[in-house]
Design an enzyme around this catalytic site. Structure first.
Site, PDB file in Angstrom:
ATOM      1  N   LYS A  23      32.897  47.111  41.354  1.00  0.00           N
ATOM      2  CA  LYS A  23      32.351  46.037  42.182  1.00  0.00           C
ATOM      3  C   LYS A  23      33.435  44.977  42.358  1.00  0.00           C
ATOM      4  O   LYS A  23      33.807  44.284  41.412  1.00  0.00           O
ATOM      5  CB  LYS A  23      31.107  45.435  41.539  1.00  0.00           C
ATOM      6  CG  LYS A  23      30.463  44.330  42.366  1.00  0.00           C
ATOM      7  CD  LYS A  23      29.212  43.812  41.668  1.00  0.00           C
ATOM      8  CE  LYS A  23      28.557  42.691  42.455  1.00  0.00           C
ATOM      9  NZ  LYS A  23      27.344  42.169  41.776  1.00  0.00           N
TER      10      LYS A  23
ATOM     11  N   LYS B 133      31.374  49.174  45.497  1.00  0.00           N
ATOM     12  CA  LYS B 133      30.808  48.092  46.301  1.00  0.00           C
ATOM     13  C   LYS B 133      31.901  47.057  46.557  1.00  0.00           C
ATOM     14  O   LYS B 133      32.553  46.632  45.598  1.00  0.00           O
ATOM     15  CB  LYS B 133      29.642  47.450  45.555  1.00  0.00           C
ATOM     16  CG  LYS B 133      28.991  46.275  46.272  1.00  0.00           C
ATOM     17  CD  LYS B 133      27.913  45.652  45.394  1.00  0.00           C
ATOM     18  CE  LYS B 133      27.267  44.467  46.125  1.00  0.00           C
ATOM     19  NZ  LYS B 133      26.272  43.782  45.287  1.00  0.00           N
TER      20      LYS B 133
END
Length: 325
Positions: free
Chosen positions: A195, A248
């Site tokens: 992330k 992400k």
């Protein structure tokens, strides 16, 4: 004049032939639909920076999920927006917390639906950070215990998969340990393994009311410049017990998706985040892009890079379009 023996255009001359040799396709089985759930009744509030994405109260959430289930979508990812926030995010693991109530309701109404829950503190803390603050910084190890309590509370409510998004060191292992100790050995972990600290999260922070009140998240989310570090993070989460890995954002990090796909055999998810969605919606509203074509092209790129699962705010529209076709 020389004519090549192999002419690629032979297999492009009409749609039926093109579809026969198409290498990558999007189906409803690829999709996870993210949803924001809030307290109240009769609430369906559109998010300003994310057209056609809403905050739903439980009664409205049921109606929305009924529609997507009928379209064939098999999984949703829940984000909670509580009425009350505090320094430690205690409402994140409350028995009557908004996500816990949503999970129980959805599993009662739609028992075959795969319910995934976001496990983090940013939506629940008054300061907006993803962990416990000590001496003006996020305390990694103190945060792990909070995350473990959240994951267990979601499992007790009936969640099929918990998805830690905080990026604390060791959180997958601590959550796995806590779930197993509580008897939830069958509850899977979809880790936000990679992330990045991205500017593409802006609209989400509006939707979830989770912008940090001071500083930023660079000390725990990944530097966008790094890819070798992404592999280290992914390997660590595999070792700690993650069942599914996630990258992400998606579109700006297709190279990361591809690299992890080539190196690790775990199921791989990619999150087409709020900023990616908002850009497409804004450009299409201005008439600069064809929304439907860009929607599919962007999702095909994510899947072609190696994602098995795609979390996207376009999930409902994709399913509707596929049903018409």
């Amino acid at each position: 004049m020389f004519f090549p023996e192999y002419r690629p255009r032979r297999l492009r001359k009409n749609e039926n032939i093109r579809s026969l040799v198409r290498e990558t396709i999007i189906t409803v089985d690829d999709l996870i639909y993210p949803l924001f759930v809030c307290e109240g009744k009769g609430v369906k509030q559109e998010i300003r920076s994310m057209p056609e994405v809403y905050r739903f109260s439980l009664d409205q959430l049921i109606e929305e999920v009924k529609q997507v289930v009928e379209l064939g979508i098999k999984a949703v990812l829940l984000f909670g927006i509580p009425d009350k926030k505090d320094e430690v995010g205690s409402s994140a693991y409350a028995k009557d917390g908004i996500v816990q109530k949503a999970v129980r309701t959805l599993k009662e109404k739609f028992p075959d639906l795969v319910v995934i829950t976001d496990v983090c503190l940013c939506e629940y803390t008054s300061h907006g950070h993803c962990g416990i603050i000590k001496n003006h910084t996020v305390d990694n190890d103190a945060t792990l215990e909070q995350l473990a309590k959240i994951a267990v509370s979601h499992a007790k409510a009936g969640a099929d998969i918990v998805a830690p998004s905080d990026m604390m060191d060791g959180r997958v292992g601590r959550i796995r340990e806590a779930l197993d100790e509580a008897g939830f050995t069958d509850v899977a972990i979809m880790s936000y393994a990679v992330k990045y600290c991205s500017a593409f999260y802006g609209p989400f922070r509006e939707a979830a009311e989770s912008a940090p009140q001071f500083g930023d998240r660079r000390s725990y989310q990944m530097d966008p410049a790094n890819i070798r570090e992404a592999l280290r993070e992914a390997y660590l989460d595999v070792q700690e017990g993650a069942d599914i890995l996630m990258v992400k954002p998606a579109m700006p990090y297709l190279d990361v998706i591809k690299t992890i796909r080539q190196e690790i055999n775990h199921p791989l998810a990619a999150y087409q985040v709020s900023g990616e969605y908002a850009m497409i919606k804004a450009a299409s509203k201005l008439g600069w892009l064809d929304e439907e074509k860009i929607m599919f092209e962007s999702l095909i790129a994510i899947k072609r890079a190696g994602a098995d699962l795609i979390i996207t705010y376009f999930a409902k529209k994709v399913a509707q379009t596929l049903a018409k076709r």
